[in-house]
Structures are given as C-alpha cells and as structure tokens.
Motif scaffolding. Sequence first.
Motif, short mmCIF file in Angstrom:
data_model
loop_
_atom_site.label_atom_id
_atom_site.label_comp_id
_atom_site.label_asym_id
_atom_site.label_seq_id
_atom_site.Cartn_x
_atom_site.Cartn_y
_atom_site.Cartn_z
N ASN A 321 0.85 -1.18 0.00
CA ASN A 321 0.00 0.00 0.00
C ASN A 321 0.89 1.24 0.00
OD1 ASN A 321 -1.63 2.14 0.66
ND2 ASN A 321 -2.87 0.97 2.12
N LEU A 322 0.78 2.03 -1.04
CA LEU A 322 1.66 3.20 -1.18
C LEU A 322 1.49 4.18 -0.02
CD1 LEU A 322 3.70 4.64 -3.04
CD2 LEU A 322 1.77 5.74 -4.14
N ASP A 323 0.25 4.39 0.43
CA ASP A 323 0.01 5.31 1.56
C ASP A 323 0.84 4.87 2.76
OD1 ASP A 323 -1.83 7.10 0.58
OD2 ASP A 323 -3.51 5.73 0.89
N TYR A 324 0.79 3.57 2.99
CA TYR A 324 1.45 3.02 4.16
C TYR A 324 2.97 3.21 4.08
CZ TYR A 324 2.23 -0.27 7.94
OH TYR A 324 2.61 -0.85 9.12
N VAL A 325 3.52 2.97 2.86
CA VAL A 325 4.97 3.12 2.67
C VAL A 325 5.37 4.57 2.94
CG1 VAL A 325 6.80 3.10 0.92
CG2 VAL A 325 5.21 1.19 1.07
N VAL A 326 4.61 5.51 2.38
CA VAL A 326 4.95 6.93 2.54
C VAL A 326 4.83 7.33 4.01
CG1 VAL A 326 4.23 9.27 1.91
CG2 VAL A 326 4.37 7.49 0.16
N GLU A 327 3.78 6.88 4.66
CA GLU A 327 3.60 7.22 6.08
C GLU A 327 4.76 6.68 6.93
OE1 GLU A 327 -1.29 7.31 5.94
OE2 GLU A 327 -0.28 5.79 7.17
N GLU A 328 5.13 5.45 6.63
CA GLU A 328 6.25 4.83 7.36
C GLU A 328 7.52 5.67 7.21
OE1 GLU A 328 6.86 1.38 8.89
OE2 GLU A 328 4.92 2.23 9.45
N VAL A 329 7.75 6.12 5.97
CA VAL A 329 8.95 6.92 5.69
C VAL A 329 8.95 8.17 6.56
CG1 VAL A 329 10.00 8.40 3.93
CG2 VAL A 329 9.29 6.09 3.34
N PHE A 330 7.82 8.85 6.61
CA PHE A 330 7.80 10.10 7.38
C PHE A 330 7.87 9.87 8.87
CE2 PHE A 330 6.89 11.88 3.30
CZ PHE A 330 7.61 13.07 3.36
N LYS A 331 7.37 8.71 9.32
CA LYS A 331 7.50 8.41 10.75
C LYS A 331 8.97 8.32 11.13
CE LYS A 331 3.28 5.78 11.48
NZ LYS A 331 2.81 4.42 11.72
N ILE A 332 9.76 7.74 10.22
CA ILE A 332 11.20 7.61 10.48
C ILE A 332 11.89 8.96 10.33
CG2 ILE A 332 13.34 6.53 9.65
CD1 ILE A 332 11.52 4.17 8.68
N ILE A 333 11.56 9.65 9.25
CA ILE A 333 12.22 10.91 8.91
C ILE A 333 12.01 11.98 9.99
CG2 ILE A 333 12.00 12.87 7.30
CD1 ILE A 333 13.80 10.63 6.28
N ARG A 334 10.80 12.02 10.52
CA ARG A 334 10.48 13.05 11.52
C ARG A 334 11.48 13.09 12.67
NH1 ARG A 334 4.20 11.92 11.66
NH2 ARG A 334 4.86 10.27 13.05
N THR A 335 11.94 11.90 13.04
CA THR A 335 12.84 11.83 14.19
C THR A 335 14.24 12.35 13.84
OG1 THR A 335 13.50 9.63 13.60
CG2 THR A 335 11.63 9.81 15.11
N ARG A 336 14.48 12.57 12.55
CA ARG A 336 15.84 12.97 12.14
C ARG A 336 15.95 14.46 11.86
NH1 ARG A 336 17.39 8.06 7.97
NH2 ARG A 336 16.95 6.38 9.42
N LEU A 337 14.93 15.20 12.17
CA LEU A 337 14.91 16.60 11.75
C LEU A 337 15.83 17.51 12.56
CD1 LEU A 337 13.40 17.78 9.41
CD2 LEU A 337 11.58 18.48 10.94
N THR A 338 16.27 17.02 13.71
CA THR A 338 17.19 17.74 14.61
C THR A 338 16.87 19.24 14.75
OG1 THR A 338 18.75 18.00 12.81
CG2 THR A 338 19.17 16.17 14.29
N SER A 339 15.65 19.49 15.15
CA SER A 339 15.19 20.85 15.51
C SER A 339 15.32 21.90 14.43
CB SER A 339 15.94 21.34 16.76
OG SER A 339 15.83 20.40 17.78
N LYS A 340 15.38 21.49 13.16
CA LYS A 340 15.42 22.52 12.11
C LYS A 340 13.99 23.00 11.83
CE LYS A 340 19.43 20.87 9.53
NZ LYS A 340 19.86 20.30 8.26
N PRO A 341 13.80 24.31 11.60
CA PRO A 341 12.44 24.79 11.30
C PRO A 341 12.04 24.44 9.86
CG PRO A 341 13.99 26.61 11.26
CD PRO A 341 14.79 25.40 11.59
N ILE A 342 11.70 23.19 9.68
CA ILE A 342 11.36 22.71 8.33
C ILE A 342 9.96 22.11 8.36
CG2 ILE A 342 11.92 20.96 6.59
CD1 ILE A 342 14.87 21.39 7.32
#
Length: 761
Positions: A321-342
Amino acid sequence: MTPERKEFLPQVPQLDLSEGTEMLTDFSREAQRHLIAARNALLILETVPSDREAVEDVFKTFHTIKGLADFLDLHDIFSLTASSETLLDKFRKNLLQLDNDMILLITRAIEALQKLLELLDEQIVNGGELKSEYLDVTSIIAAVDETIRKSSSSARPVKPIVRNIPKINFEPDMTACTLFKQQLEHAQGRVDCEVGVLSKLLQDYEETGRELKVAQSKLHERQRELIKERELAIKLTQQAQEEARAKSEYLANMSHEIRTLINAILGFTDLLKESGLNSKQNEHLNTIIVSGRMLLEIVNDILDFSKVESGKLKLEKIPFNLDYVVEEVFKIIRTRLTSKPINLYFNIALDVPRFLMGDPTRLKQIFINLIDNAIKFTEHGEIGLEVSLVGQNGFTQPGRTLKFLVRDTGIGIPEDRQDAVFETFTQANDATTRIYGGSGLGLALCKTFVETMGGTIWLESKLGEGSRFIFTICFDESTEHPPKEDVVVLQKNAGAEVLIVDMHETSLRQYLPQFEAARLNVLAVCQTAKQASELLLSREKGQQSLPALIFIDLLLPEKQAYMLAYKLKQQEHYKNIKLIGVSSDVKVETSSEFNQAGFDIFLPKPIISAELCDVLQRVLGEKTDYARVLSDEMIQKISCSGVRVLVAEDSIPNMELLKVHFETLGCTCDYAANGQEAIEFLRKNDYGICFMDLQMPVMGGVEATRIIRNELKKNLPIIALTAAELEDEKDRCLEAGMTDYLPKPFGVDELKEKIIRNTKM
Ligand code: ADP
C-alpha cells in the motif's frame, strides 16, 4: 579481410549446340540428294540396262553415301546395300549382260536406298535429335574427308550411252562437303577456344582451391586460438565472480560485525541517557548517538553497494500500500529533523492507485535516502514528497507509471555537478562533505534501485534555492489489498468544527481531505495567528459557533503559535477549545515551551490519518473500540514479565545489552554463545521464545533452527537477530523454520513488540 566472393565465381562458358543440329540437318539433306540421284540412276538401269554412264553414276553415288552413312551411324542399313554394291561392281564389269539375278539385286538395292531415304527423312523431321557420337566433330570431319577422297578418286568423265533419256547430274556435291567441313572446323575452333577458357578456369579453380585450403587451415588455427581465449575468459570471469562473491561475503560479514558493535554502543548510550546525566553529559551523549547512527548508515550503504556490485541485489514483487509506505517513511524521517524549522509534507494525488506490486522496502529506502539528503542540505523551509500519475497514453507499458518528487528548499547543487552526484563516492563539493559528512553512495544506490525497477531518476536544482529529485517507475496494480492498520473515524463527535492555522499551502493540500475523511468540519483556514484571533472574535460577535478544535502550526513565524495558544487558554470563553500543536519536529512535544503555552495535545507533521484519529479520540474523549494493531501505546501497556526467553548470541557486548533489555522487560533468560549451546538448552527446558543470532561460531542460527525444528520437534517462535538485510538471508531464515526477523540495531521496544507479536500474550 575476406576476398570479394565474386572473384572466385567462375565464368562458365555456354556451349551452343544448335549449330551442330543445323549442320546435321544440312548433312542429312545432302545425303538425301545423293540418294535420290542413285535411286533415279537405278531406275534408269532398270529400263535401259545398257547405259554405262548411269551405272558409273550409281557406283559413285554409293561411295558418297557410304561415307555419309558411316558417320550417321547407319551401318545396318548400309550392310543391306553392301551386297548390292558388290553386285553393282560386278554389274559395272559385265556391263550390258544384265540377267534376271542382277535385275533382282538392282531392285533390292533400290529398296534399301528407299529405306535409307525414309530414315534420313525422319532424321530431318526430328531436327534437333542428336546422338552423342555426332558431336565427335573430329570423326565427322574424317568421315567426310574420306568420302571426298574416295569420291574424287573414282570420279572420272563418262560418256552417255543413251541419248534419249534426260541427263541427270550425279556429280557429288563437293562444295557442300567442303562447306560442311569448314563449318565443322569452325565449330572445332570454337570448341577448342571454349576448352581453352575451361582449362584456364580449371586452373583458376585449382588455384582458388589451394588458396581456400590455406585460408581454411588459418581459420582452423584462429578457431583453436579463439577456443583457448574463450576458455581463458570463462576462467577469468569465474575467478572474478568468485572474488566478487568472496568480497561481498567479506563485506557482509564485516558489516555484520560492525553493526553488531554499533548496536551495542547505541543500546548502551540509550540506557545511559536514562541515568540522570547533567546537560553537558547529555549533549555529549547525543553526539555519540548521532555519530553512531551516521556510522550505521554508512555501513548500511556500503553493504547495499556491495550487494549491487556482486549482483546480489534482488527486488521483491509483492503487493503493498503506497500510503502506508509513505507514512512509514515520514514516521522515520520526523525523528531525524534535529530541531530545524522545516515543514515536512507529502501529497499523493487522488488518482494515484494505492495498491501496487513491487518492492516496498527498496522504495522506502529511496525515499529515505532522498529525504535524508534534503534534511542534510536544508536549514529552513520545506521538504516534501509528491506522488502523481504520469499521463497514460494507452499503448505504452501495462501498469501505471508514477512520478515521485522529493523537493527541498536547501542549498541546491551547482549545474556542473548535477550529473556527477549520481555517481558512486561523489559529492557536489568538498566543502559540503566537510560540513555534512556522508559516503557519497546514497544517490548512486537510489539510481541503481530506480533503474533496477525499470525507472529513471534525475534532478533539477538551483543553487541557493533548493533541489527537486524526480523519479518515475511503472508499477502493476495489485488486486490483492494488503492489510493496513484500521483507522476508526469519529463517531460521537462526527462533524466537529475545526479551525486550521497553517501558512503552508502544501500541508493544507494534504490534510484537508484527511480531515474530511475523519468527519471533521473545517470552518476556516488562517495563515497567521492574527487572522485566527480576528476570526474567532468575529464569530463570537456574530454569535456563531466556536470551533471545537484548533490545529495550530508550530512553525508560524516569531513564535506566533505559542503566543496564540497561550492567549486563547487565558480567555474563559475559549478555554474549552482544544488546541492541537502541529509540527514536523517531534522533539517539540516534550519541550517546556510547548507545555507552558497550554496546548492540549501534539500532532506530528506530516499528518498521518491513523495518528490524526488517535489524537482526535484522545482529545475529544471518544473512547471507541479503537483498534490499532499493536499501537505504541498498547506495547507500552502489555507486560512481558515472566516470559521465558532463550538468547543465542556470540557477541559479548550485545549479549550484555540484551541482558539489560530483558531485565527491563522482566523476562527470565538463558544465554547461549552459539547454536549448539542453544540446542542443549532446548533439550532440557521449554521457552516461550528464542532470539537467535545468525552468524555464530561452532553453529550458526540457520543450522541450529533446522535441528530444533526437525530433530527436537520444538515449535517455539524463533526470531532471527541479524545485522545483514540481504533478501536471500531473510529467505534462508524463514526457509529454515525461523518465525520472524529482527534487524540490528534494535531497541527494547522492538524486542518487546516481537515478544508480544509472536507469543500468545
Ligand atoms: P552523501 O552520503 O555524501 O550524501 P549522496 O550520494 O547521497 O552521498 O549525495 C551525493 C552528493 O550530492 C552530496 O554529497 C551532496 O553534495 C549532493 N546532494 C545530494 N542531495 C542533495 C540535496 N538535496 N541538496 C543539495 N545537495 C545534495
């Protein structure tokens, strides 16, 4: 170079036989003429037996005919007339003494000649029917010569005896014979000439034959050389393949070792974080964690790269399911943002099919690589993933071509480096390497993955403005719909009114349909805190309903979000409005600033439907039978205390870390240093679950599992612990009878989840 084939083609002479046929026909006519003369002379003799001249004529004619008959192969006929010839000779000597016998013989001779005439007639009628011996030109000439010779020797003037009989000229036609001879000689000349050409050709053929033989032996020699070269090439290829396999195996083993150790380092660092350190120590620890994770990523990239190099990259084709893949990606990515205002967002166009066939893991990896880079090279602004359908023209490939776009507002890539960044170990410039680190493998891997999936990847970028990495891949749609976490929409609070304060159009485009699907009623969207306050005021004045919820983007400039929340919470009439702080930076949730502002709850961005529903139900107090399969919350609630666990792991630091984790979880554990020891433990005891490393001395995990399943007949869940993510490794584990697979590094929560999922708790 091969000589022109044409050179070897012989010029075959065409023999024209029609002339020979004509000559024979002429000749037969000539003979016919003589025979008629002879017959006429005989007829005269029958009536005037004393005409000596006629006798001479018959005699001469016979000689001529004999020569002609010889080469016409008409000897049979002539033997009939031979006796008459003898008789005629006699008749010539005893002229005027014709008796009855003679008259009879003359009659027979006339008959024989008649027959000969008929045969010649036939010969003339048949025209072209030649007997092979007639072609023997030399013998024909000899026969004619002989005839001429005989004719001329016997030719002598004779005086007519009977005057009253009309004179018939029986002179042999020597001119015709001479002409015929000339013609034959001419034909002979031509035949000789043709024979000359033919023998020249024959010589040429022989020469060509010799040349061909030489060429053939050279060819054989070259063929033998080629066979040898081919054998050598095969041997070298095998050697190279063997070396590549050994290299990739070595790399896999080495990265397993490295990852096992990093796992231990990160695990212990995580534990240390909980042990009440001061802020300086915490800061140092964070640096260790960040460096450790980066190191892990580099090792992962190298491992993937070695797989590509050794041809071990295998892509899956499974429904996802493409939705699921994209959501999973952002769940991981969010934790890597290191406080940048993005502001992170994704947007999958409505017409994009969601259930596809392909390799979701690799697709996820491409997204993560590209978005990770975007985060690395962007200090503020936006990073998003957009998916759209490429126009179908009806007759291209079957399936649907999707276009994926990862966009950032970062430093950009100079034009002259844009192609090079897709090459291995290449970075846009050395300065960025120093600042941002990295292996220079990420984009090369993305390119390989995309191309292996049959797609194309490229980039568009402007220095200082940002980059857009675009790739297209054609997917088959899946008829099977893989299960997705259940998302339960609002029941009691369906239709709740909401206000959105967000200045990012990209985010709004994404979550307005999500709000609608969750049964929320969006009253208005405001770009600024001021607009929101004014709207609330005007609704209040106009006695319109106030929203039940306000979603406030925490990235509003100058801390507007926090000030708005604070202001609203201070006012009695707004107190009941639930304030939801929305941000891509998940660390904000735990910040004092967030808590002090008075927000009711935090919702990470980009908004994921399941998380939105979760937040809504919590904030609105709607406790339905919300069934999210093993949510983090559920994992937290369930206890693993008392579960009996067997661990097989050879790395001492890892074993220590596992001990701490299992102690935290309250499990009772036994520890084996290899597969053999694990088997011994299992012979004596029963366990709820077994965690088994794959690469161990004495006996590895796969072999041990086979024995546990086949000999010990134990069916406890066995979870493979491995650093390698090779697809064939995964297959090997499941094939050997392992139940599940936990890649390193993992934390205590992942361990717990595996226990809950695989034991009947
Ligand atoms: P690395 O691990 O070094 O990031 P990549 O292959 O992922 O290796 O990227 C190669 C180089 O491309 C990077 O070092 C960087 O210079 C450039 N690059 C990649 N993505 C971006 C981006 N989004 N913005 C700017 N530069 C980028």
